[in-house]
Design an enzyme around this catalytic site. Sequence first.
Site, mmCIF file in Angstrom:
data_model
loop_
_atom_site.group_PDB
_atom_site.id
_atom_site.type_symbol
_atom_site.label_atom_id
_atom_site.label_comp_id
_atom_site.label_asym_id
_atom_site.label_seq_id
_atom_site.Cartn_x
_atom_site.Cartn_y
_atom_site.Cartn_z
ATOM 1 N N ASP A 2 0.866 -1.185 0.000
ATOM 2 C CA ASP A 2 0.000 0.000 0.000
ATOM 3 C C ASP A 2 0.905 1.238 0.000
ATOM 4 O O ASP A 2 2.134 1.116 -0.080
ATOM 5 C CB ASP A 2 -0.922 -0.006 1.229
ATOM 6 C CG ASP A 2 -0.165 0.205 2.542
ATOM 7 O OD1 ASP A 2 1.089 0.262 2.529
ATOM 8 O OD2 ASP A 2 -0.826 0.316 3.584
ATOM 9 N N ASP A 44 1.423 4.746 2.368
ATOM 10 C CA ASP A 44 1.012 5.375 3.623
ATOM 11 C C ASP A 44 1.413 6.847 3.640
ATOM 12 O O ASP A 44 2.543 7.191 3.271
ATOM 13 C CB ASP A 44 1.702 4.669 4.800
ATOM 14 C CG ASP A 44 1.502 3.160 4.766
ATOM 15 O OD1 ASP A 44 0.425 2.693 5.159
ATOM 16 O OD2 ASP A 44 2.437 2.441 4.332
ATOM 17 N N ASP A 53 -3.316 4.546 2.820
ATOM 18 C CA ASP A 53 -3.651 4.946 4.195
ATOM 19 C C ASP A 53 -3.310 6.414 4.373
ATOM 20 O O ASP A 53 -2.174 6.825 4.131
ATOM 21 C CB ASP A 53 -2.831 4.129 5.222
ATOM 22 C CG ASP A 53 -3.275 2.674 5.298
ATOM 23 O OD1 ASP A 53 -4.420 2.375 4.897
ATOM 24 O OD2 ASP A 53 -2.477 1.846 5.769
HETATM 25 P P1 8DG Z 1 4.297 -2.400 2.923
HETATM 26 O O1 8DG Z 1 3.054 -1.572 2.953
HETATM 27 O O2 8DG Z 1 5.371 -1.835 2.065
HETATM 28 O O3 8DG Z 1 4.014 -3.820 2.606
HETATM 29 O O4 8DG Z 1 4.944 -2.393 4.390
HETATM 30 P P2 8DG Z 1 4.752 -1.295 5.484
HETATM 31 O O5 8DG Z 1 4.482 0.036 4.882
HETATM 32 O O6 8DG Z 1 5.902 -1.393 6.418
HETATM 33 O O7 8DG Z 1 3.495 -1.839 6.265
HETATM 34 P P3 8DG Z 1 2.093 -1.173 6.597
HETATM 35 O O8 8DG Z 1 1.175 -2.297 6.918
HETATM 36 O O9 8DG Z 1 1.627 -0.245 5.544
HETATM 37 O O10 8DG Z 1 2.366 -0.405 7.942
HETATM 38 C C1 8DG Z 1 3.235 0.687 8.065
HETATM 39 C C2 8DG Z 1 3.358 1.080 9.494
HETATM 40 O O11 8DG Z 1 2.169 1.655 9.960
HETATM 41 C C3 8DG Z 1 3.651 -0.117 10.402
HETATM 42 O O12 8DG Z 1 4.790 0.132 11.166
HETATM 43 C C4 8DG Z 1 2.518 -0.221 11.324
HETATM 44 C C5 8DG Z 1 1.823 1.087 11.173
HETATM 45 N N1 8DG Z 1 0.374 0.959 11.231
HETATM 46 C C6 8DG Z 1 -0.519 0.321 10.421
HETATM 47 N N2 8DG Z 1 -1.764 0.460 10.875
HETATM 48 C C7 8DG Z 1 -1.639 1.179 11.974
HETATM 49 C C8 8DG Z 1 -2.560 1.665 12.885
HETATM 50 O O13 8DG Z 1 -3.767 1.460 12.765
HETATM 51 N N3 8DG Z 1 -2.016 2.391 13.907
HETATM 52 C C9 8DG Z 1 -0.661 2.644 14.023
HETATM 53 N N4 8DG Z 1 -0.176 3.351 15.044
HETATM 54 N N5 8DG Z 1 0.200 2.187 13.169
HETATM 55 C C10 8DG Z 1 -0.290 1.478 12.173
HETATM 56 O O14 8DG Z 1 -0.216 -0.270 9.402
HETATM 57 MN MN MN Z 2 2.694 0.411 3.787
HETATM 58 MN MN MN Z 3 -0.459 0.814 5.596
#
Ligand code: 8DG
Ligand code: MN
Ligand code: MN
Length: 385
Positions: A204, A206, A309
């Site tokens: 995704d 972020d 996100d």
């Molecule tokens: P990717 O998307 O490249 O596969 O990996 P990523 O970017 O490391 O994973 P991610 O699932 O998008 O998560 C990124 C960071 O955001 C991870 O350290 C955890 C954090 N995170 C979520 N959801 C939430 C949430 O609801 N609250 C908080 N505090 N952090 C969150 O993914």
């Molecule tokens: Mn991510």
């Molecule tokens: Mn994410």
Amino acid sequence: LSAATEVRCSQMPTYACHRRTPLNHHNQTITNALEILARSAFFQESDVRYLGFTRAASTLKALPYKLQSVNQAKDLPWCGGHCMIVIQEILEHGMCREVEVIKNNEHYQTMELLTGIYGVGVRTAQRWFKEGIRNLSDLKTMECKLTAEQVSGLRHCKDLQQQVTLEEAERVGQLVKDTLQRFVPDVHITMTGGFRRGKEVGHDVDFLITHPNENALSGLLEDAVGWLETQGLLLYHHLKKRKPALRSASSSMDSHETCYAIVALPSSSSPWNTDIEVKKCNSEDAERIAHPESPNSLNSRTWKAVRVDLVVTPQAEHAYALLGWTGSKHFERELRRYSLREKKLSLNSHGLYDLEKSCFLPAQTEEEIFLHLGLQYLPPSDRNA
Ligand code: 8DG
Ligand code: MN
Ligand code: MN
């Protein structure tokens, strides 16, 4: 094996936040195997085993050389017992039998498939597996029982299963920026998650959104969502409102205002991608977006579904949110465990609370947070734990 290497080996810190973990490391075959074991444990809801394998894999990601013998691994933190057997087998035979069996296991394969769908967690996948569901067609027969999130996840699963490239992430970033600036011209946007750690692909994209004036942020996500919808660029969204009461000392639950979305990212050559203004889509495009599988759209798709996100934070919490949303997930888990156990400080993505002095510790930058925690600063590219 040189004496210097022996020393580094035995000095490997046990907390991931005490060591540098680059994206590319020297023990990929072993960490891949350990992570399959971790996921398999996760699918069986065995938290202890999940954490054990995850920690061992993470230790090896930080090792500055390729393991040559099991002897070199014996002093590494978290690498004993079951993990040591796996490491030894891979060093000696190039593969691990247990891992090969898991990869071919029906439960594992089905859980990978089902939890890979947006909106489907382990619990749900587990229940569906018990109900006999094995593939996506099985799932489509029970569409009426799915949540709105899962229906979107299933509808766009082909796109969402493909990795998002950095080039696509940057175009999502431009779209997010163009959209938010319509409402707040000087809004501040940062790409977080894996891309900030230097990854070239992700599942995704972020983003963290902030502004010195908190009032400028109020209603911004609703406005952005509304505009993207009128453009036909929003395939799914779920808005989570900020819950101020949750900004408590101990809560690890995040209560930022957040938008979990699936956007229709126009391809770089599409008519949407003009510098001046994103065009309103015509009815044919809208039809394709609503029904991506419809026959007339098979070869003429001009967009790709991408998970996004969006997180809104007041300036005062921005550094903490940046640290919390940059990841990796294991790095975050370790950072919080270290803070609490070693420093009696409770860390989440809103702030840092000193449990002994009963006060919050403010920070404007990630560097200041590391300083509060008594840690050497690690840039995002060293947080790939
Ligand atoms: P990717 O998307 O490249 O596969 O990996 P990523 O970017 O490391 O994973 P991610 O699932 O998008 O998560 C990124 C960071 O955001 C991870 O350290 C955890 C954090 N995170 C979520 N959801 C939430 C949430 O609801 N609250 C908080 N505090 N952090 C969150 O993914
Ligand atoms: Mn991510
Ligand atoms: Mn994410």
